[in-house]
Enzyme design. Structure first.
Site, PDB file in Angstrom:
ATOM      1  N   MET A   1      37.056  52.855  80.584  1.00  0.00           N
ATOM      2  CA  MET A   1      37.302  53.575  79.414  1.00  0.00           C
ATOM      3  C   MET A   1      37.057  55.021  79.762  1.00  0.00           C
ATOM      4  SD  MET A   1      37.986  52.092  76.574  1.00  0.00           S
ATOM      5  CE  MET A   1      38.025  50.228  76.053  1.00  0.00           C
ATOM      6  N   CYS A   2      37.892  56.221  78.932  1.00  0.00           N
ATOM      7  CA  CYS A   2      37.700  57.749  79.057  1.00  0.00           C
ATOM      8  C   CYS A   2      36.711  58.039  78.343  1.00  0.00           C
ATOM      9  CB  CYS A   2      39.012  58.289  78.535  1.00  0.00           C
ATOM     10  SG  CYS A   2      40.500  57.416  79.100  1.00  0.00           S
ATOM     11  N   GLN A   3      36.341  59.356  78.561  1.00  0.00           N
ATOM     12  CA  GLN A   3      35.093  59.818  77.891  1.00  0.00           C
ATOM     13  C   GLN A   3      35.506  61.292  76.962  1.00  0.00           C
ATOM     14  OE1 GLN A   3      31.252  60.186  78.855  1.00  0.00           O
ATOM     15  NE2 GLN A   3      31.223  57.979  79.724  1.00  0.00           N
TER      16      GLN A   3
END
Length: 257
Positions: A1-3
């Protein structure tokens, strides 16, 4: 997952401290190395920087750490690709014009079986589900309200419905701003804090850096920071509830639904 990282405040403020810790997650303290980006609102304009390199290795990221650009609304993103190749056109945040204003959007998550029909002026340039969702949101807002921006209460109501519709397709942590406000929606992980008088010292969790905000602020300043995971070790962060959409104006969080 991205941030994700967002900042909303009542006076123009730089994001150097928060971005310094955030950028470390782009390849050093975490595995998000598939590009990054940041957008700063300044008046009616937007300074927009993206790079397909990992934030930890990007010369542009080093510039942002050293150049205290002041803004009342900032959205930043570091990418771990789930859909779309590692390429500049797939780096968040994305920027489009609607109602004579720039809109900035970034997304963390993965949408499945999400294939809305786009029939207007908003089309993706890249191949991510994120940019597709952004274009769909803007298309639906224009279809609902035409060529004039509606009052905020109407906008937030329709945006809430759109966000929840898209979130039925998967994880939809996102940030959206047109420069006067910042919307943030949580599917899984999102936290915020508000720094205001009396200010104290904050210590980053990803880098050995501390700042005494009492020395660089006035008693009238108020800054909200929104992030996927808390950036500091000695401040009280508030977790969003899953499915919660919040609106930030002048550093003040407001529940939308």
């Amino acid at each position: 997952m991205c941030q994700l990282l967002g900042m909303n405040c009542n006076v123009p403020t730089d994001i150097v401290f928060s971005f310094t810790g955030f950028a470390m997650r782009g390849g050093q303290t975490d595995t998000h190395h598939d590009g990054w980006g940041i957008a700063f609102f300044e008046g009616a304009g937007v300074r927009h920087f993206v790079d397909h390199q990992a934030a930890i290795a990007s010369p542009i990221a080093e510039l942002i750490k050293r150049y205290p650009i002041k803004s009342t609304n900032v959205i930043a993103h570091i990418r771990k690709a789930t859909q779309g190749q590692v390429a500049l056109e797939n780096c968040h945040p994305f920027v489009r014009e609607l109602w004579g204003q720039y809109w900035v959007f970034a997304h963390n998550g993965d949408l499945k079986e999400f294939a809305p029909l786009l029939n207007g002026a908003f089309r993706p340039v890249g191949t991510t589900d994120s940019e597709l969702a952004f274009c769909y949101i803007l298309q639906q807002l224009r279809a609902r309200f035409g060529e004039q921006r509606p009052p905020l209460d109407q906008l937030r109501s329709v945006l809430s419905s759109l966000v929840h519709e898209i979130a039925t397709h998967g994880t939809f942590n996102m940030m959206l701003s047109s420069g006067g406000e910042l919307f943030a929606h949580c599917s899984t992980n999102l936290f915020y804090l508000v720094r205001q008088h009396p200010f104290d010292t904050a210590k980053l969790s990803d880098e050995d850096v501390s700042v005494d905000f009492a020395q660089v602020t006035t008693p009238n300043d108020r800054v909200a920071i929104i992030v996927t995971q808390p950036l500091t070790t000695n401040e009280q962060w508030t977790a969003f509830k899953p499915g919660e959409l919040k609106l930030f104006i002048d550093g003040i969080p407001q529940a939308v639904d």
